[in-house]
Design a protein around this motif. Structure first.
Motif, PDB file in Angstrom:
ATOM      1  N   ARG A   1     -41.539  41.116   5.354  1.00  0.00           N
ATOM      2  CA  ARG A   1     -41.185  40.232   6.468  1.00  0.00           C
ATOM      3  C   ARG A   1     -40.646  41.091   7.608  1.00  0.00           C
ATOM      4  N   ILE A   2     -40.767  40.569   8.820  1.00  0.00           N
ATOM      5  CA  ILE A   2     -40.272  41.288   9.994  1.00  0.00           C
ATOM      6  C   ILE A   2     -38.890  40.761  10.353  1.00  0.00           C
ATOM      7  N   TYR A   3     -37.914  41.663  10.403  1.00  0.00           N
ATOM      8  CA  TYR A   3     -36.546  41.332  10.790  1.00  0.00           C
ATOM      9  C   TYR A   3     -36.048  42.385  11.772  1.00  0.00           C
TER      10      TYR A   3
ATOM     11  N   LEU B   1     -50.252  27.605  -4.484  1.00  0.00           N
ATOM     12  CA  LEU B   1     -49.796  28.757  -3.698  1.00  0.00           C
ATOM     13  C   LEU B   1     -48.467  28.467  -3.028  1.00  0.00           C
ATOM     14  N   THR B   2     -48.386  27.291  -2.407  1.00  0.00           N
ATOM     15  CA  THR B   2     -47.180  26.922  -1.669  1.00  0.00           C
ATOM     16  C   THR B   2     -45.971  26.891  -2.599  1.00  0.00           C
ATOM     17  N   TYR B   3     -46.130  26.236  -3.737  1.00  0.00           N
ATOM     18  CA  TYR B   3     -45.020  26.182  -4.690  1.00  0.00           C
ATOM     19  C   TYR B   3     -44.689  27.563  -5.251  1.00  0.00           C
ATOM     20  N   ALA B   4     -45.695  28.368  -5.512  1.00  0.00           N
ATOM     21  CA  ALA B   4     -45.434  29.725  -6.012  1.00  0.00           C
ATOM     22  C   ALA B   4     -44.583  30.505  -5.017  1.00  0.00           C
ATOM     23  N   GLY B   5     -44.880  30.338  -3.726  1.00  0.00           N
ATOM     24  CA  GLY B   5     -44.118  31.043  -2.701  1.00  0.00           C
ATOM     25  C   GLY B   5     -42.671  30.596  -2.621  1.00  0.00           C
ATOM     26  N   VAL B   6     -42.441  29.286  -2.548  1.00  0.00           N
ATOM     27  CA  VAL B   6     -41.066  28.806  -2.362  1.00  0.00           C
ATOM     28  C   VAL B   6     -40.227  28.949  -3.631  1.00  0.00           C
TER      29      VAL B   6
ATOM     30  N   TYR C   1     -44.207  37.190  -0.520  1.00  0.00           N
ATOM     31  CA  TYR C   1     -43.203  36.603  -1.401  1.00  0.00           C
ATOM     32  C   TYR C   1     -42.836  37.471  -2.595  1.00  0.00           C
ATOM     33  N   TYR C   2     -43.777  38.247  -3.131  1.00  0.00           N
ATOM     34  CA  TYR C   2     -43.447  39.090  -4.274  1.00  0.00           C
ATOM     35  C   TYR C   2     -43.031  40.500  -3.829  1.00  0.00           C
ATOM     36  N   VAL C   3     -43.784  41.092  -2.908  1.00  0.00           N
ATOM     37  CA  VAL C   3     -43.350  42.384  -2.345  1.00  0.00           C
ATOM     38  C   VAL C   3     -42.325  42.131  -1.238  1.00  0.00           C
TER      39      VAL C   3
ATOM     40  N   LEU D   1     -43.838  28.144   5.217  1.00  0.00           N
ATOM     41  CA  LEU D   1     -44.208  28.693   6.525  1.00  0.00           C
ATOM     42  C   LEU D   1     -43.045  29.376   7.231  1.00  0.00           C
ATOM     43  N   PHE D   2     -41.837  28.855   7.030  1.00  0.00           N
ATOM     44  CA  PHE D   2     -40.653  29.402   7.710  1.00  0.00           C
ATOM     45  C   PHE D   2     -39.652  29.874   6.673  1.00  0.00           C
ATOM     46  N   ASP D   3     -38.969  30.976   6.956  1.00  0.00           N
ATOM     47  CA  ASP D   3     -37.901  31.334   6.032  1.00  0.00           C
ATOM     48  C   ASP D   3     -36.677  30.487   6.391  1.00  0.00           C
ATOM     49  N   PHE D   4     -35.707  30.452   5.478  1.00  0.00           N
ATOM     50  CA  PHE D   4     -34.583  29.535   5.641  1.00  0.00           C
ATOM     51  C   PHE D   4     -33.795  29.817   6.921  1.00  0.00           C
ATOM     52  N   ASN D   5     -33.663  31.086   7.282  1.00  0.00           N
ATOM     53  CA  ASN D   5     -32.914  31.445   8.488  1.00  0.00           C
ATOM     54  C   ASN D   5     -33.586  30.956   9.758  1.00  0.00           C
TER      55      ASN D   5
END
Length: 202
Positions: free
Chosen positions: A115-117, A57-62, A110-112, A15-19
Motif C-alpha cells: 500500500r502507498i502511505y 475475493l472481497t471477503y478474503a481481503g477484508v 492484502y497478503y504481502v 476498496l478503502f482502508d479503514f484510515n
C-alpha cells in the motif's frame, strides 16, 4: 429474507482502508470505529450466498487482518473457481477474468500488504506461513520492481530495464530509497498469532 447475493456493503472495506473510510463516514455524520467495521463484515458474512466469484475475493481481503484462516479458505475457493467450475456450468461459457486478476491483487495488497502511505510503497505481510517463496513484479511510479519473500525476509529490487525514478519502499519503520538496480532486504516483523478481531487493514 436477509440474504445478499455477493459482497456489496463489505466492498467498502475492500476498496478503502479503514484510515480512509473513517473520515469519509465522519463527514456524513457517522462515528465508525474498527469494532463496528468488524461487526459489519461478520454480519454480512453470515448472510452472503456468494453468487459471484468476486465475492470470495472481497471477503478474503477484508478478513485477512482479523481472521486469516477464513481469509485463506476464501482465497483458495477463488483460485479454484474456474478450474473446478464452482458455479456449476459457467466455465464452459468463458473464464472469470475478474476473479483471476483479483487473486493476484489479493496476494499483493492484502497478503504481502503493498500500500502507498506518505509517498512510500509500504509492505505489511500477513499469513507468512503461506507466503514463503512468493515472488512477483509490480510498478510503482513507473519504476519496475521485483518483490520476493523468503522466510522472514522481504526483498525489493528496482529493475534497471524500464527504470524511471528512484522510489521509496519500506516495511514497518524501515524506509529506503532505491535507485536503478538497487535492492534492499527487509526483516518482516512477526505477526501476532491471534490477530485482534477489532483490527481491519490500516
Amino acid at each position: 429474507y436477509k440474504v445478499s447475493k455477493q459482497a456489496d456493503a463489505v466492498m467498502l472495506f475492500f476498496l478503502f482502508d479503514f484510515n480512509e473510510l473513517q473520515p469519509l463516514f465522519a463527514r456524513l455524520g457517522y462515528d465508525v470505529d474498527r469494532a463496528l467495521a468488524v461487526r459489519t463484515v461478520e454480519y454480512y458474512d453470515q448472510r452472503t450466498s456468494h453468487g459471484s466469484t468476486l465475492s470470495f475475493l472481497t471477503y478474503a481481503g477484508v478478513l485477512a487482518a482479523f481472521d486469516p484462516e477464513s481469509s485463506w479458505e476464501r482465497f483458495m475457493v477463488a483460485l479454484e473457481s474456474d478450474v473446478s467450475d464452482l458455479q456449476g456450468g459457467t466455465t464452459k461459457e468463458g473464464i472469470h477474468m475478474g476473479v483471476m486478476a483479483g487473486t493476484l491483487d489479493l496476494v499483493q495488497r492484502y497478503y504481502v500488504g503493498a500500500r502507498i502511505y506518505g509517498g512510500a510503497l509500504m509492505f505489511r505481510p500477513r499469513l507468512m506461513d503461506r507466503l514463503d517463496g512468493v515472488s512477483f513484479s509490480m510498478r510503482y511510479r513507473g519504476t519496475p520492481l521485483r518483490v520476493r519473500i523468503v522466510g522472514d525476509k522481504l526483498t525489493v529490487l528496482a529493475e534497471v530495464e524500464g527504470f524511471r525514478v528512484p522510489v521509496r519502499v519500506g516495511v514497518a519503520d524501515n524506509i529506503v530509497e532505491l535507485g536503478a538496480g538497487a535492492s534492499h532486504v527487509f526483516h518482516i516483523p512477526p505477526v501476532p498469532a491471534a490477530p485482534d478481531r477489532h483490527e481491519l487493514p490500516a
